[in-house]
Scaffold this active site. Structure first.
Site, PDB file in Angstrom:
ATOM      1  N   HIS A 204      93.605  48.671 114.292  1.00  0.00           N
ATOM      2  CA  HIS A 204      92.904  49.647 115.142  1.00  0.00           C
ATOM      3  C   HIS A 204      93.116  51.034 114.563  1.00  0.00           C
ATOM      4  O   HIS A 204      94.109  51.708 114.843  1.00  0.00           O
ATOM      5  CB  HIS A 204      93.442  49.546 116.581  1.00  0.00           C
ATOM      6  CG  HIS A 204      92.735  50.435 117.556  1.00  0.00           C
ATOM      7  ND1 HIS A 204      92.732  50.190 118.922  1.00  0.00           N
ATOM      8  CD2 HIS A 204      92.007  51.569 117.395  1.00  0.00           C
ATOM      9  CE1 HIS A 204      92.040  51.130 119.532  1.00  0.00           C
ATOM     10  NE2 HIS A 204      91.609  51.988 118.631  1.00  0.00           N
TER      11      HIS A 204
ATOM     12  N   GLU B  71      91.406  51.330 128.018  1.00  0.00           N
ATOM     13  CA  GLU B  71      92.166  52.502 127.539  1.00  0.00           C
ATOM     14  C   GLU B  71      92.185  53.488 128.708  1.00  0.00           C
ATOM     15  O   GLU B  71      93.205  53.674 129.360  1.00  0.00           O
ATOM     16  CB  GLU B  71      91.481  53.108 126.301  1.00  0.00           C
ATOM     17  CG  GLU B  71      92.168  54.369 125.763  1.00  0.00           C
ATOM     18  CD  GLU B  71      91.391  55.043 124.606  1.00  0.00           C
ATOM     19  OE1 GLU B  71      90.187  54.804 124.468  1.00  0.00           O
ATOM     20  OE2 GLU B  71      92.020  55.843 123.869  1.00  0.00           O
TER      21      GLU B  71
ATOM     22  N   ASP C 240      95.286  54.316 115.612  1.00  0.00           N
ATOM     23  CA  ASP C 240      94.061  54.818 116.253  1.00  0.00           C
ATOM     24  C   ASP C 240      93.409  55.947 115.437  1.00  0.00           C
ATOM     25  O   ASP C 240      92.463  55.697 114.694  1.00  0.00           O
ATOM     26  CB  ASP C 240      94.347  55.256 117.691  1.00  0.00           C
ATOM     27  CG  ASP C 240      93.109  55.217 118.589  1.00  0.00           C
ATOM     28  OD1 ASP C 240      92.034  54.774 118.136  1.00  0.00           O
ATOM     29  OD2 ASP C 240      93.211  55.628 119.767  1.00  0.00           O
ATOM     30  N   ASP C 241      93.910  57.158 115.602  1.00  0.00           N
ATOM     31  CA  ASP C 241      93.381  58.324 114.878  1.00  0.00           C
ATOM     32  C   ASP C 241      94.580  59.116 114.347  1.00  0.00           C
ATOM     33  O   ASP C 241      94.947  60.156 114.908  1.00  0.00           O
ATOM     34  CB  ASP C 241      92.537  59.182 115.838  1.00  0.00           C
ATOM     35  CG  ASP C 241      91.374  58.390 116.399  1.00  0.00           C
ATOM     36  OD1 ASP C 241      90.384  58.188 115.682  1.00  0.00           O
ATOM     37  OD2 ASP C 241      91.471  57.940 117.557  1.00  0.00           O
TER      38      ASP C 241
ATOM     39  N   HIS D  57      90.477  54.346 113.203  1.00  0.00           N
ATOM     40  CA  HIS D  57      89.141  54.897 112.946  1.00  0.00           C
ATOM     41  C   HIS D  57      89.213  55.749 111.691  1.00  0.00           C
ATOM     42  O   HIS D  57      89.971  56.730 111.662  1.00  0.00           O
ATOM     43  CB  HIS D  57      88.688  55.755 114.128  1.00  0.00           C
ATOM     44  CG  HIS D  57      88.704  55.022 115.432  1.00  0.00           C
ATOM     45  ND1 HIS D  57      87.576  54.466 115.991  1.00  0.00           N
ATOM     46  CD2 HIS D  57      89.723  54.722 116.289  1.00  0.00           C
ATOM     47  CE1 HIS D  57      87.885  53.870 117.128  1.00  0.00           C
ATOM     48  NE2 HIS D  57      89.184  54.010 117.345  1.00  0.00           N
TER      49      HIS D  57
ATOM     50  N   HIS E 272      86.794  48.381 122.369  1.00  0.00           N
ATOM     51  CA  HIS E 272      87.750  49.190 123.122  1.00  0.00           C
ATOM     52  C   HIS E 272      87.515  48.888 124.609  1.00  0.00           C
ATOM     53  O   HIS E 272      86.373  48.949 125.092  1.00  0.00           O
ATOM     54  CB  HIS E 272      87.495  50.684 122.906  1.00  0.00           C
ATOM     55  CG  HIS E 272      87.974  51.218 121.588  1.00  0.00           C
ATOM     56  ND1 HIS E 272      87.640  50.657 120.393  1.00  0.00           N
ATOM     57  CD2 HIS E 272      88.760  52.298 121.301  1.00  0.00           C
ATOM     58  CE1 HIS E 272      88.217  51.360 119.406  1.00  0.00           C
ATOM     59  NE2 HIS E 272      88.890  52.365 119.936  1.00  0.00           N
TER      60      HIS E 272
HETATM   61  N1  ADE Z   1      87.052  56.868 118.770  1.00  0.00           N
HETATM   62  C1  ADE Z   1      88.100  57.243 118.025  1.00  0.00           C
HETATM   63  N2  ADE Z   1      89.247  57.044 118.688  1.00  0.00           N
HETATM   64  C2  ADE Z   1      88.923  56.510 119.891  1.00  0.00           C
HETATM   65  C3  ADE Z   1      89.655  56.073 121.024  1.00  0.00           C
HETATM   66  N3  ADE Z   1      90.990  56.153 121.094  1.00  0.00           N
HETATM   67  N4  ADE Z   1      88.978  55.602 122.076  1.00  0.00           N
HETATM   68  C4  ADE Z   1      87.650  55.542 122.046  1.00  0.00           C
HETATM   69  N5  ADE Z   1      86.912  55.928 121.017  1.00  0.00           N
HETATM   70  C5  ADE Z   1      87.542  56.411 119.942  1.00  0.00           C
HETATM   71 ZN    ZN Z   2      90.358  53.573 118.981  1.00  0.00          ZN
END
Ligand code: ADE
Ligand code: ZN
Length: 316
Positions: A14, A197, A275-276, A16, A194
């Site tokens: 996971h 969350e 994630d990011d 991006h 997703h």
């Molecule tokens: N796009 C990038 N990170 C995300 C996240 N945590 N939740 C939803 N969309 C995303």
């Molecule tokens: Zn994500």
């Protein structure tokens, strides 16, 4: 403990690619493409990384992605991430990319996918990092727009293995995308989404029953629904959990309150992901380390989490 966690062989499921755009590279690409930025320097940009919720983050994330213009930009972005994988013993990664973030700005699909997939190929050959790409639909846009994206992607079907669903969760349930997921699966792609969350457990049920997904991205709100918990334990449906992301986006108040280890001990197939990473303060090892620091994660628990990530790969 950091070095021990870093050396553990693991998969990342996971992440991006647009969220791995570090401020330094963002500024370099802006300069290369002659794009003006609203932040004076890297530090000013970093200090804007304070979010109350998912949408506040997404606004900045889409703005940052605007510096990605050429095939070389997408290559450089992906290559920088793969070098992190190598440094952290991530032996396999299944990153997301959001084509609509780029095609809606006039960047051809081909430019995006060629830059990314060339870097992934080179990463496997030169760094030994295996990968499988996931094309993610933006859920704040319409299902028709997702269908058009799938149409654009089919000529490049060898470059990605699965479809996903990301962006603003609340108000955009998985049911909105049932037909495009049906079509993607009938074309032979895996499916992930997703769910849970910020959105409620019902969205996780929909992702499982309507989108027929192999894995749930995040899924931490499953804990609010005992029948759902039983199902994901019985069926061993993997959850790709992102601890630092969940704290930065206020899904939990503090890492000490995160439920990932409770889920692990109940038999949920949870995994650790970044994630990011450029926006949330760390890559996979930093996410593992935070669990050790704030939740007392043991080495044995870390080994089980890492093994779960290898078991939950879409492509073995
Ligand atoms: N796009 C990038 N990170 C995300 C996240 N945590 N939740 C939803 N969309 C995303
Ligand atoms: Zn994500």
């Amino acid at each position: 403990m950091y070095e021990w966690l870093n050396a553990l062989p693991k998969a990342e499921l996971h992440m991006h690619l647009e969220g791995s755009l570090e401020p330094e590279l963002l500024f370099r690409l802006a300069e290369r493409n002659r794009i003006g930025l609203p932040w004076e320097n890297v530090d000013a940009l970093r200090s804007a990384y304070a979010f109350n919720n998912l949408q506040a983050f997404l606004d900045l994330y889409y703005q940052g992605a605007d510096v990605l213009r050429t095939e070389q930009d997408f290559y450089d972005l992906t290559w920088a991430y793969l070098q992190k994988c190598k440094a952290q013993n991530v032996v396999h990664t299944e990153p997301f990319f959001d084509p609509q973030t780029h095609t809606d700005r006039g960047i051809p699909f081909e430019v995006v996918v060629r830059g990314i997939s060339q870097a992934l190929k080179d990463g496997e050959r030169q760094l030994g990092v295996k990968s499988a790409l996931i094309l993610s639909f933006l859920r704040h846009l319409s299902e028709d727009q997702a269908q058009a994206t799938l149409d654009q992607a089919l000529p490049y079907r060898d470059t990605f293995v699965a479809v996903g669903l990301d962006s603003s969760e609340k108000g955009h349930p998985p049911s909105k995308f049932k037909r495009v997921f049906d079509r993607a699966r009938s074309e032979g792609f895996f499916a992930v989404a997703h769910a849970g969350e910020e959105g409620p457990p019902e969205y996780i049920w929909e992702a499982l029953d309507l989108l027929k997904i192999q894995r749930i991205d995040h899924g931490v709100r499953a804990i609010e629904d005992e029948r759902l918990m039983q199902r994901i334990i019985d069926e061993q449906i993997p959850l790709t959990v992102c601890p630092l992301s969940n704290i930065k986006l206020c899904v939990f108040d503090h890492m000490a309150k995160h439920n990932i280890l409770d889920m692990l001990e109940r038999g949920v197939k949870v995994t650790v992901n970044s994630d990011d990473p450029a926006y949330f303060g760390g890559y996979v090892t930093e996410n593992f380390e935070a669990l050790h620091t704030h939740l007392g994660m043991t080495q044995q628990q870390a080994q089980r989490l890492a093994q779960n990530s290898l078991d939950a790969r879409l492509v073995k």
